[in-house]
Design a protein around this motif. Structure first.
Motif, mmCIF file in Angstrom:
data_model
loop_
_atom_site.group_PDB
_atom_site.id
_atom_site.type_symbol
_atom_site.label_atom_id
_atom_site.label_comp_id
_atom_site.label_asym_id
_atom_site.label_seq_id
_atom_site.Cartn_x
_atom_site.Cartn_y
_atom_site.Cartn_z
ATOM 1 N N SER A 105 148.537 60.075 -18.131
ATOM 2 C CA SER A 105 149.379 59.146 -17.381
ATOM 3 C C SER A 105 150.068 59.855 -16.218
ATOM 4 O O SER A 105 150.071 61.083 -16.124
ATOM 5 N N ALA A 106 150.676 59.064 -15.346
ATOM 6 C CA ALA A 106 151.314 59.622 -14.160
ATOM 7 C C ALA A 106 152.393 60.632 -14.519
ATOM 8 O O ALA A 106 152.538 61.670 -13.857
ATOM 9 N N SER A 107 153.153 60.342 -15.545
ATOM 10 C CA SER A 107 154.237 61.239 -15.956
ATOM 11 C C SER A 107 153.744 62.426 -16.760
ATOM 12 O O SER A 107 154.464 63.412 -16.944
ATOM 13 N N GLY A 108 152.531 62.312 -17.282
ATOM 14 C CA GLY A 108 152.006 63.353 -18.152
ATOM 15 C C GLY A 108 152.383 63.160 -19.607
ATOM 16 O O GLY A 108 151.995 63.938 -20.462
ATOM 17 N N GLY A 109 153.120 62.093 -19.892
ATOM 18 C CA GLY A 109 153.607 61.879 -21.250
ATOM 19 C C GLY A 109 152.612 61.251 -22.185
ATOM 20 O O GLY A 109 152.825 61.232 -23.414
ATOM 21 N N SER A 110 151.518 60.736 -21.657
ATOM 22 C CA SER A 110 150.512 60.081 -22.484
ATOM 23 C C SER A 110 149.122 60.533 -22.084
ATOM 24 O O SER A 110 148.820 60.654 -20.900
ATOM 25 N N THR A 111 148.290 60.807 -23.077
ATOM 26 C CA THR A 111 146.911 61.197 -22.816
ATOM 27 C C THR A 111 145.984 60.443 -23.758
ATOM 28 O O THR A 111 146.413 59.908 -24.789
ATOM 29 N N SER A 112 144.731 60.404 -23.389
ATOM 30 C CA SER A 112 143.714 59.800 -24.236
ATOM 31 C C SER A 112 142.401 60.508 -23.985
ATOM 32 O O SER A 112 142.076 60.842 -22.840
ATOM 33 N N ASP A 113 141.645 60.741 -25.064
ATOM 34 C CA ASP A 113 140.384 61.474 -24.956
ATOM 35 C C ASP A 113 139.234 60.649 -25.508
ATOM 36 O O ASP A 113 139.413 59.806 -26.386
ATOM 37 N N ALA A 114 138.044 60.949 -25.020
ATOM 38 C CA ALA A 114 136.843 60.367 -25.600
ATOM 39 C C ALA A 114 136.660 60.908 -27.016
ATOM 40 O O ALA A 114 137.139 62.003 -27.338
ATOM 41 N N ARG A 115 135.948 60.159 -27.808
ATOM 42 C CA ARG A 115 135.795 60.547 -29.208
ATOM 43 C C ARG A 115 135.098 61.899 -29.350
ATOM 44 O O ARG A 115 135.412 62.683 -30.251
ATOM 45 N N PHE A 116 134.189 62.196 -28.452
ATOM 46 C CA PHE A 116 133.428 63.440 -28.596
ATOM 47 C C PHE A 116 134.272 64.682 -28.320
ATOM 48 O O PHE A 116 133.887 65.788 -28.638
ATOM 49 N N VAL A 117 135.451 64.491 -27.736
ATOM 50 C CA VAL A 117 136.311 65.644 -27.447
ATOM 51 C C VAL A 117 136.750 66.326 -28.739
ATOM 52 O O VAL A 117 136.764 67.552 -28.831
#
Length: 123
Positions: free
Chosen positions: A51-63
């Protein structure tokens, strides 16, 4: 707006690489960022977003916890730390800037794209 990705290269399976993406001419701190990749003969796929703030992330399942996305809004930089690399991670990796501030997994949500950096993982 320019996105300059770097840090790709050749690495043996199990190794690590850190990709960097410098963004210029863009309201960087207000936009979510993402990493995508395209393997030879395959379609481009989502890897990770922040996210813009860096407070939220999300990854693909293969990560599977092997990659970590981060950003430095003071330097207009986004990073992808990749550990435990496997041959199937071989691809051109692209950074992209979203049109919004929240994490985004769909490439249609991204407005600007970098030129890509090649990651080759040998077995």
């Amino acid at each position: 707006v320019q996105l300059q990705a770097s840090g790709g290269g050749w690495v043996q399976a199990g190794g690590s690489l850190r990709l960097s993406c410098e963004v210029s001419g863009h309201s960087f701190s207000t936009k979510a960022m993402g990493w995508f990749r395209q393997a030879p003969g395959k379609e481009r796929e989502f890897v990770s977003t922040i996210s813009a703030s860096g407070g939220s992330t999300s990854d693909a399942r293969f990560v599977m916890g092997r990659f970590t996305i981060s950003r430095d809004n003071g330097k207009n930089m986004v990073y992808l730390q990749m550990n435990k690399l496997a041959p199937e991670d071989t691809a051109v990796y692209y950074c992209a800037a979203s049109g919004g501030s929240f994490t985004a997994v769909d490439e249609d949500e991204y407005t600007f794209w970098g030129q890509g950096t090649l990651v080759t993982v040998s077995s």
